[in-house]
Every structure is written in structure tokens, then in C-alpha cells.
Design a protein around this motif. Sequence first.
Motif, PDB file in Angstrom:
ATOM      1  N   GLY A 256       9.843  36.378  23.465  1.00 46.45           N
ATOM      2  CA  GLY A 256       8.396  36.198  23.432  1.00 46.45           C
ATOM      3  C   GLY A 256       8.013  34.769  23.083  1.00 46.45           C
ATOM      4  O   GLY A 256       7.016  34.230  23.570  1.00 46.45           O
ATOM      5  N   VAL A 257       8.810  34.136  22.234  1.00 43.95           N
ATOM      6  CA  VAL A 257       8.546  32.749  21.836  1.00 43.95           C
ATOM      7  C   VAL A 257       8.672  31.822  23.042  1.00 43.95           C
ATOM      8  O   VAL A 257       7.845  30.926  23.251  1.00 43.95           O
ATOM      9  CB  VAL A 257       9.526  32.308  20.723  1.00 43.95           C
ATOM     10  CG1 VAL A 257       9.328  30.823  20.406  1.00 43.95           C
ATOM     11  CG2 VAL A 257       9.319  33.141  19.467  1.00 43.95           C
ATOM     12  N   ALA A 258       9.717  32.054  23.846  1.00 46.64           N
ATOM     13  CA  ALA A 258       9.933  31.231  25.046  1.00 46.64           C
ATOM     14  C   ALA A 258       8.788  31.432  26.047  1.00 46.64           C
ATOM     15  O   ALA A 258       8.355  30.484  26.711  1.00 46.64           O
ATOM     16  CB  ALA A 258      11.267  31.583  25.686  1.00 46.64           C
TER      17      ALA A 258
ATOM     18  N   ASP B  35       5.764  29.586  24.828  1.00 46.62           N
ATOM     19  CA  ASP B  35       5.982  28.154  25.043  1.00 46.62           C
ATOM     20  C   ASP B  35       5.758  27.783  26.510  1.00 46.62           C
ATOM     21  O   ASP B  35       5.152  26.744  26.817  1.00 46.62           O
ATOM     22  CB  ASP B  35       7.402  27.780  24.623  1.00 46.62           C
ATOM     23  CG  ASP B  35       7.670  26.287  24.767  1.00 46.62           C
ATOM     24  OD1 ASP B  35       7.065  25.494  24.023  1.00 46.62           O
ATOM     25  OD2 ASP B  35       8.473  25.910  25.648  1.00 46.62           O
ATOM     26  N   TYR B  36       6.206  28.661  27.405  1.00 43.41           N
ATOM     27  CA  TYR B  36       6.018  28.435  28.839  1.00 43.41           C
ATOM     28  C   TYR B  36       4.532  28.445  29.201  1.00 43.41           C
ATOM     29  O   TYR B  36       4.046  27.597  29.952  1.00 43.41           O
ATOM     30  CB  TYR B  36       6.750  29.516  29.640  1.00 43.41           C
ATOM     31  CG  TYR B  36       6.336  29.607  31.090  1.00 43.41           C
ATOM     32  CD1 TYR B  36       6.826  28.716  32.048  1.00 43.41           C
ATOM     33  CD2 TYR B  36       5.423  30.592  31.501  1.00 43.41           C
ATOM     34  CE1 TYR B  36       6.434  28.804  33.378  1.00 43.41           C
ATOM     35  CE2 TYR B  36       5.030  30.683  32.826  1.00 43.41           C
ATOM     36  CZ  TYR B  36       5.533  29.794  33.756  1.00 43.41           C
ATOM     37  OH  TYR B  36       5.138  29.875  35.058  1.00 43.41           O
ATOM     38  N   PHE B  37       3.813  29.405  28.592  1.00 43.08           N
ATOM     39  CA  PHE B  37       2.393  29.527  28.907  1.00 43.08           C
ATOM     40  C   PHE B  37       1.599  28.322  28.406  1.00 43.08           C
ATOM     41  O   PHE B  37       0.763  27.774  29.129  1.00 43.08           O
ATOM     42  CB  PHE B  37       1.830  30.813  28.283  1.00 43.08           C
ATOM     43  CG  PHE B  37       0.387  31.060  28.621  1.00 43.08           C
ATOM     44  CD1 PHE B  37       0.030  31.683  29.799  1.00 43.08           C
ATOM     45  CD2 PHE B  37      -0.624  30.639  27.748  1.00 43.08           C
ATOM     46  CE1 PHE B  37      -1.302  31.898  30.122  1.00 43.08           C
ATOM     47  CE2 PHE B  37      -1.953  30.845  28.069  1.00 43.08           C
ATOM     48  CZ  PHE B  37      -2.299  31.474  29.253  1.00 43.08           C
ATOM     49  N   ILE B  38       1.867  27.899  27.184  1.00 40.41           N
ATOM     50  CA  ILE B  38       1.099  26.811  26.563  1.00 40.41           C
ATOM     51  C   ILE B  38       1.449  25.457  27.169  1.00 40.41           C
ATOM     52  O   ILE B  38       0.571  24.650  27.470  1.00 40.41           O
ATOM     53  CB  ILE B  38       1.335  26.789  25.031  1.00 40.41           C
ATOM     54  CG1 ILE B  38       0.762  28.062  24.398  1.00 40.41           C
ATOM     55  CG2 ILE B  38       0.700  25.545  24.403  1.00 40.41           C
ATOM     56  CD1 ILE B  38       1.111  28.230  22.936  1.00 40.41           C
ATOM     57  N   ASN B  39       2.730  25.192  27.363  1.00 46.28           N
ATOM     58  CA  ASN B  39       3.177  23.863  27.782  1.00 46.28           C
ATOM     59  C   ASN B  39       3.263  23.672  29.298  1.00 46.28           C
ATOM     60  O   ASN B  39       3.347  22.537  29.767  1.00 46.28           O
ATOM     61  CB  ASN B  39       4.541  23.543  27.162  1.00 46.28           C
ATOM     62  CG  ASN B  39       4.465  23.384  25.655  1.00 46.28           C
ATOM     63  OD1 ASN B  39       3.533  22.792  25.124  1.00 46.28           O
ATOM     64  ND2 ASN B  39       5.440  23.952  24.954  1.00 46.28           N
ATOM     65  N   TYR B  40       3.267  24.792  30.049  1.00 46.31           N
ATOM     66  CA  TYR B  40       3.390  24.638  31.499  1.00 46.31           C
ATOM     67  C   TYR B  40       2.309  25.392  32.274  1.00 46.31           C
ATOM     68  O   TYR B  40       1.559  24.785  33.046  1.00 46.31           O
ATOM     69  CB  TYR B  40       4.768  25.113  31.979  1.00 46.31           C
ATOM     70  CG  TYR B  40       4.912  25.034  33.482  1.00 46.31           C
ATOM     71  CD1 TYR B  40       5.170  23.816  34.119  1.00 46.31           C
ATOM     72  CD2 TYR B  40       4.754  26.168  34.288  1.00 46.31           C
ATOM     73  CE1 TYR B  40       5.280  23.728  35.501  1.00 46.31           C
ATOM     74  CE2 TYR B  40       4.863  26.091  35.674  1.00 46.31           C
ATOM     75  CZ  TYR B  40       5.125  24.872  36.269  1.00 46.31           C
ATOM     76  OH  TYR B  40       5.220  24.787  37.637  1.00 46.31           O
ATOM     77  N   LEU B  41       2.203  26.703  32.085  1.00 51.76           N
ATOM     78  CA  LEU B  41       1.336  27.508  32.938  1.00 51.76           C
ATOM     79  C   LEU B  41      -0.149  27.153  32.773  1.00 51.76           C
ATOM     80  O   LEU B  41      -0.851  26.940  33.767  1.00 51.76           O
ATOM     81  CB  LEU B  41       1.541  29.002  32.670  1.00 51.76           C
ATOM     82  CG  LEU B  41       0.795  29.949  33.620  1.00 51.76           C
ATOM     83  CD1 LEU B  41       1.198  29.684  35.064  1.00 51.76           C
ATOM     84  CD2 LEU B  41       1.057  31.401  33.239  1.00 51.76           C
ATOM     85  N   ALA B  42      -0.645  27.096  31.534  1.00 48.55           N
ATOM     86  CA  ALA B  42      -2.061  26.799  31.308  1.00 48.55           C
ATOM     87  C   ALA B  42      -2.454  25.422  31.856  1.00 48.55           C
ATOM     88  O   ALA B  42      -3.443  25.317  32.596  1.00 48.55           O
ATOM     89  CB  ALA B  42      -2.390  26.904  29.815  1.00 48.55           C
ATOM     90  N   PRO B  43      -1.686  24.356  31.549  1.00 45.14           N
ATOM     91  CA  PRO B  43      -2.025  23.050  32.141  1.00 45.14           C
ATOM     92  C   PRO B  43      -1.913  23.056  33.666  1.00 45.14           C
ATOM     93  O   PRO B  43      -2.714  22.402  34.344  1.00 45.14           O
ATOM     94  CB  PRO B  43      -0.986  22.103  31.525  1.00 45.14           C
ATOM     95  CG  PRO B  43      -0.532  22.771  30.285  1.00 45.14           C
ATOM     96  CD  PRO B  43      -0.572  24.232  30.589  1.00 45.14           C
ATOM     97  N   SER B  44      -0.925  23.787  34.195  1.00 41.60           N
ATOM     98  CA  SER B  44      -0.731  23.836  35.640  1.00 41.60           C
ATOM     99  C   SER B  44      -1.909  24.486  36.348  1.00 41.60           C
ATOM    100  O   SER B  44      -2.344  24.029  37.412  1.00 41.60           O
ATOM    101  CB  SER B  44       0.558  24.591  35.991  1.00 41.60           C
ATOM    102  OG  SER B  44       1.690  23.890  35.523  1.00 41.60           O
ATOM    103  N   ILE B  45      -2.446  25.555  35.774  1.00 38.55           N
ATOM    104  CA  ILE B  45      -3.594  26.235  36.371  1.00 38.55           C
ATOM    105  C   ILE B  45      -4.814  25.312  36.362  1.00 38.55           C
ATOM    106  O   ILE B  45      -5.571  25.241  37.343  1.00 38.55           O
ATOM    107  CB  ILE B  45      -3.895  27.550  35.624  1.00 38.55           C
ATOM    108  CG1 ILE B  45      -2.767  28.570  35.892  1.00 38.55           C
ATOM    109  CG2 ILE B  45      -5.240  28.136  36.061  1.00 38.55           C
ATOM    110  CD1 ILE B  45      -2.899  29.859  35.125  1.00 38.55           C
TER     111      ILE B  45
END
Length: 258
Positions: A44-46, A49-59
Motif C-alpha cells: 500500500g505504501v508503494a 507513493d506511485y499515486f502522489i509522485n507519478y499518477l496525480a502529476p501525470s493526470i
Amino acid sequence: MAKNDFINLVSDRHSAITDGVFAIAMTILVLEIAVPTITDISSGVALNDYFINYLAPSILIYFISFYLVYNFWENTIILFNFKKVSYGILLLNMFSMAAVCLIPFATGFLFKFYKYTIVNVFFSLLILIISLLYIIIFVLLLRNNFKDYFDKKEEIKTAIKDYSDGIELPNLKLRLKGVTLTLFYILLAPVISSLISLVLAFISPIASMLSFLLILILVFIIRMRRSRKDDHDDVDLTDDEKEFIDNIKKSIYGKVRD
């Protein structure tokens, strides 16, 4: 087939392929967002981290890039309302389409490295180049279609102060100047925004990306402030000029008042 008819045919086909290029570019943008595999996300931590550092900025970057491509497509529709389109203009439009096709690549680059200055500089420069190409195409279209616009600069400067009174110049309709001036301001908006983004890239990469939202704000303000000046109906126009202005106004404002 006459030369002018052949050029018009080529222009129509060019318009069709331009729509296709923009449609593909807008579709490819979302495909640049990478979906992680089960081996990449093992907890869940990973995932957080994926959502905050990659997915949200990417969207966020995706929506900004999508709007930029849409804005360029909208500008292309307006520009193709001009009747006299030369091979040189079509060639410049081809270069602009080639640059637009680079936007998905530049966007994918941002998805992974949006925190780096050089990546934001690359993206901002790409948008600036495309924006400047549209300005050049616009000027050439004016020269081809309304040569008198450039032949009577001093006369324009004298009469433009009385533009609101509907004054008409020989071989030059001030209302025609008004609507093309609005179009120029709209084309200038992404140039201003990309220059600001270029400067902010060295200060804050996130602010650099968000600055492109300024285009949306500027275009909205331009349309609101210029709508009255482009709504004068007391100037005598030829049928061709009236058709051109109505088409431009439909593209800019969405409808033409009766």
C-alpha cells in the motif's frame, strides 16, 4: 482544372489531414501514462507513493497538454477560414503539425521527469515554436487575402481611433480589421504563456506547467473584451467579406448574432 481550384482542393485535403493529426495526437496523450505492474507495486505504501509522485502529476500534465493541443486545433480551424492559402502556408502548417505530433512525446517526458528544469524548458520551447508558427501563418494569410491591410498603414492609424463609430476606409473595412485583430490576440495568448513557462522552468517546474492555464484565462478575457468591438453591423461589406467575418466570429464566439 484552374490553378486556384487546384490550390483550394489541396487546402481542403490539407484541412482534413490536419484534423486527423490533431485527433491522433490528442488520443496518444493518455497512452503516455504508464500503468504499473504488480511487481512494481508490492504494498500500500508503494501504491500511495506511485499515486502522489507519478499518477496525480501525470493526470494534471495530461489535461494541460490536452488543452494545448485542443487550443492549437481550434486556431487551425479559424485560420482555414481564409480563402487564399498558398503552398508556403500549407508547408508551414505541415511543420506546425509535425511539432504538434511531438507534444505527446514531450508530455510523456514530463510524466517521468517533471521535476527537472531541462524537461520543462524543452516542453515550453516546443509550445513556443508551435505558437510562433501560427503567428507567422496568420500574418501570411493576411498578406494573401487582404493586401490593402498592409498598403495603407498610415491611413489605418489615423482612422482606427474612430473605429467604434463604424468609419470605413476605401478597400479596407475597419470591421474586418477588428475581427482579425481579435484573432491575432487569441493566437498571441499561447506565445505569452509559453514565455512565462520558460522563465518559471528555472524557478519552479510545477509553476512552469501550471502557467499554461493562463492561455485559457487570456482567451476568455480576449473574447469577452473584444466581443462588442467585433459586433458592429453598420459597416458596408461585400458578400465575401461578410462570409469571412461570420465564419471567423463563429469560430471565435461560437455563434453570430442576427
